[in-house]
Design a protein around this motif. Structure first.
Motif, PDB file in Angstrom:
ATOM      1  N   ASN A  11     -10.149  18.242 -31.889  1.00 27.36           N
ATOM      2  CA  ASN A  11     -10.787  17.052 -32.468  1.00 27.36           C
ATOM      3  C   ASN A  11     -11.371  16.158 -31.376  1.00 27.36           C
ATOM      4  O   ASN A  11     -12.492  15.656 -31.503  1.00 27.36           O
ATOM      5  CB  ASN A  11      -9.774  16.261 -33.301  1.00 27.36           C
ATOM      6  CG  ASN A  11      -9.334  17.010 -34.543  1.00 27.36           C
ATOM      7  OD1 ASN A  11      -9.958  18.003 -34.932  1.00 27.36           O
ATOM      8  ND2 ASN A  11      -8.255  16.559 -35.169  1.00 27.36           N
ATOM      9  N   ASP A  12     -10.598  15.985 -30.295  1.00 24.79           N
ATOM     10  CA  ASP A  12     -11.076  15.157 -29.178  1.00 24.79           C
ATOM     11  C   ASP A  12     -12.334  15.766 -28.567  1.00 24.79           C
ATOM     12  O   ASP A  12     -13.303  15.066 -28.282  1.00 24.79           O
ATOM     13  CB  ASP A  12     -10.007  15.045 -28.083  1.00 24.79           C
ATOM     14  CG  ASP A  12      -8.862  14.147 -28.513  1.00 24.79           C
ATOM     15  OD1 ASP A  12      -8.980  13.510 -29.591  1.00 24.79           O
ATOM     16  OD2 ASP A  12      -7.850  14.093 -27.789  1.00 24.79           O
ATOM     17  N   LEU A  13     -12.312  17.087 -28.345  1.00 26.77           N
ATOM     18  CA  LEU A  13     -13.466  17.759 -27.740  1.00 26.77           C
ATOM     19  C   LEU A  13     -14.693  17.593 -28.629  1.00 26.77           C
ATOM     20  O   LEU A  13     -15.776  17.225 -28.158  1.00 26.77           O
ATOM     21  CB  LEU A  13     -13.160  19.251 -27.536  1.00 26.77           C
ATOM     22  CG  LEU A  13     -14.313  20.106 -27.007  1.00 26.77           C
ATOM     23  CD1 LEU A  13     -14.802  19.618 -25.651  1.00 26.77           C
ATOM     24  CD2 LEU A  13     -13.894  21.579 -26.902  1.00 26.77           C
ATOM     25  N   ARG A  14     -14.509  17.835 -29.915  1.00 23.44           N
ATOM     26  CA  ARG A  14     -15.656  17.790 -30.820  1.00 23.44           C
ATOM     27  C   ARG A  14     -16.237  16.384 -30.903  1.00 23.44           C
ATOM     28  O   ARG A  14     -17.457  16.194 -30.940  1.00 23.44           O
ATOM     29  CB  ARG A  14     -15.243  18.271 -32.204  1.00 23.44           C
ATOM     30  CG  ARG A  14     -16.485  18.513 -33.025  1.00 23.44           C
ATOM     31  CD  ARG A  14     -16.210  19.249 -34.293  1.00 23.44           C
ATOM     32  NE  ARG A  14     -17.316  19.010 -35.206  1.00 23.44           N
ATOM     33  CZ  ARG A  14     -17.209  18.981 -36.509  1.00 23.44           C
ATOM     34  NH1 ARG A  14     -16.047  19.175 -37.075  1.00 23.44           N
ATOM     35  NH2 ARG A  14     -18.271  18.752 -37.247  1.00 23.44           N
ATOM     36  N   SER A  15     -15.368  15.377 -30.890  1.00 28.12           N
ATOM     37  CA  SER A  15     -15.863  14.011 -31.020  1.00 28.12           C
ATOM     38  C   SER A  15     -16.379  13.478 -29.682  1.00 28.12           C
ATOM     39  O   SER A  15     -16.932  12.387 -29.624  1.00 28.12           O
ATOM     40  CB  SER A  15     -14.773  13.101 -31.592  1.00 28.12           C
ATOM     41  OG  SER A  15     -13.685  13.057 -30.706  1.00 28.12           O
ATOM     42  N   SER A  16     -16.207  14.256 -28.591  1.00 29.14           N
ATOM     43  CA  SER A  16     -16.689  13.806 -27.280  1.00 29.14           C
ATOM     44  C   SER A  16     -18.213  13.804 -27.215  1.00 29.14           C
ATOM     45  O   SER A  16     -18.811  13.137 -26.388  1.00 29.14           O
ATOM     46  CB  SER A  16     -16.120  14.690 -26.163  1.00 29.14           C
ATOM     47  OG  SER A  16     -16.708  15.982 -26.202  1.00 29.14           O
ATOM     48  N   SER A  17     -18.857  14.583 -28.084  1.00 34.73           N
ATOM     49  CA  SER A  17     -20.320  14.626 -28.078  1.00 34.73           C
ATOM     50  C   SER A  17     -20.849  14.987 -29.456  1.00 34.73           C
ATOM     51  O   SER A  17     -20.325  15.895 -30.116  1.00 34.73           O
ATOM     52  CB  SER A  17     -20.812  15.660 -27.056  1.00 34.73           C
ATOM     53  OG  SER A  17     -22.134  16.046 -27.373  1.00 34.73           O
ATOM     54  N   GLY A  18     -21.867  14.270 -29.889  1.00 35.52           N
ATOM     55  CA  GLY A  18     -22.495  14.561 -31.180  1.00 35.52           C
ATOM     56  C   GLY A  18     -23.219  15.896 -31.167  1.00 35.52           C
ATOM     57  O   GLY A  18     -23.592  16.410 -32.224  1.00 35.52           O
ATOM     58  N   ALA A  98     -29.157  22.518 -29.733  1.00 31.95           N
ATOM     59  CA  ALA A  98     -30.027  22.818 -28.590  1.00 31.95           C
ATOM     60  C   ALA A  98     -30.200  21.633 -27.650  1.00 31.95           C
ATOM     61  O   ALA A  98     -30.630  21.794 -26.502  1.00 31.95           O
ATOM     62  CB  ALA A  98     -31.393  23.286 -29.101  1.00 31.95           C
ATOM     63  N   ALA A  99     -29.832  20.425 -28.111  1.00 30.07           N
ATOM     64  CA  ALA A  99     -30.022  19.226 -27.293  1.00 30.07           C
ATOM     65  C   ALA A  99     -28.868  18.993 -26.324  1.00 30.07           C
ATOM     66  O   ALA A  99     -28.933  18.109 -25.465  1.00 30.07           O
ATOM     67  CB  ALA A  99     -30.184  18.006 -28.202  1.00 30.07           C
ATOM     68  N   ALA A 100     -27.802  19.802 -26.428  1.00 33.51           N
ATOM     69  CA  ALA A 100     -26.595  19.567 -25.636  1.00 33.51           C
ATOM     70  C   ALA A 100     -26.884  19.618 -24.134  1.00 33.51           C
ATOM     71  O   ALA A 100     -27.663  20.443 -23.664  1.00 33.51           O
ATOM     72  CB  ALA A 100     -25.538  20.611 -25.992  1.00 33.51           C
TER      73      ALA A 100
END
Lengths: 120, 120
Positions: A11-18, A98-100
């Protein structure tokens, strides 16, 4: 307890970046241990493809003299897949759009993989 | 003539960095079209593993909603493998040691892949 700790890392990883659309911990035989995926993503499919990719990545790295496998990255026109070993028996997969910013995702994913290794 | 041009692209790419141990153009069915490899690297093995990795990368990208495959990167403890599509029917594989600056190798490899696409 372990399950909650793993879920919390994801959860932390996923919420670290949109830009992260999903992440999951998959056992080497392709079973999903825990996941945090965008709606509509199939946990079983993520598990199966991750395990297949990891197995071939390992074989390829070995056959071509690159040693023990560390990471696999797949770039498609709609985004990235990142696979990082998490302990001996599991892999962390991160799915981004693709914007990551790849460097940042790699950094966060590597930290998460370390946390997962510590828990497993 | 085409063979010479492809060989020249590979030679240029390989000599662009001392960290690049080899590069090759491989057809989608795993046959090597041209190569510039460090002594001892087996051209057939490079071709076979590249084609397998590309096929699974394509399937994985599609199954997990990342669209058409663009690149695959495999990081082992002794170095990197980089696969980039070169035209519809071939792939460029670049093999580096662990010291390679990945961003730079990506850049050079992408340019070489474009040149190869133009020749093929």
């Amino acid at each position: 307890m372990r399950t909650q700790m793993l879920q919390s890392v994801l959860n932390d990883l996923r919420s670290s970046s949109g830009d992260i659309e999903g992440c999951a911990i998959v056992s080497l035989d392709g079973l999903t241990v825990a996941s945090s995926l965008m709606e509509g993503m199939d946990e079983n499919r993520v598990g199966a493809m991750s395990a297949a990719m990891l197995a071939l990545g390992e074989k390829t790295a070995k056959e071509l003299g690159r040693g023990r496998l560390d990471q696999v990255m797949v770039k498609g026109e709609s985004g990235y897949l990142l696979l990082i070993g998490a302990g001996k028996d599991a892999v962390l997969i991160v799915i981004t759009n693709a914007a990551a910013k790849l460097g940042l995702v790699f950094l966060d994913a590597r930290r998460a993989a370390q946390s997962i290794t510590d828990v497993l």
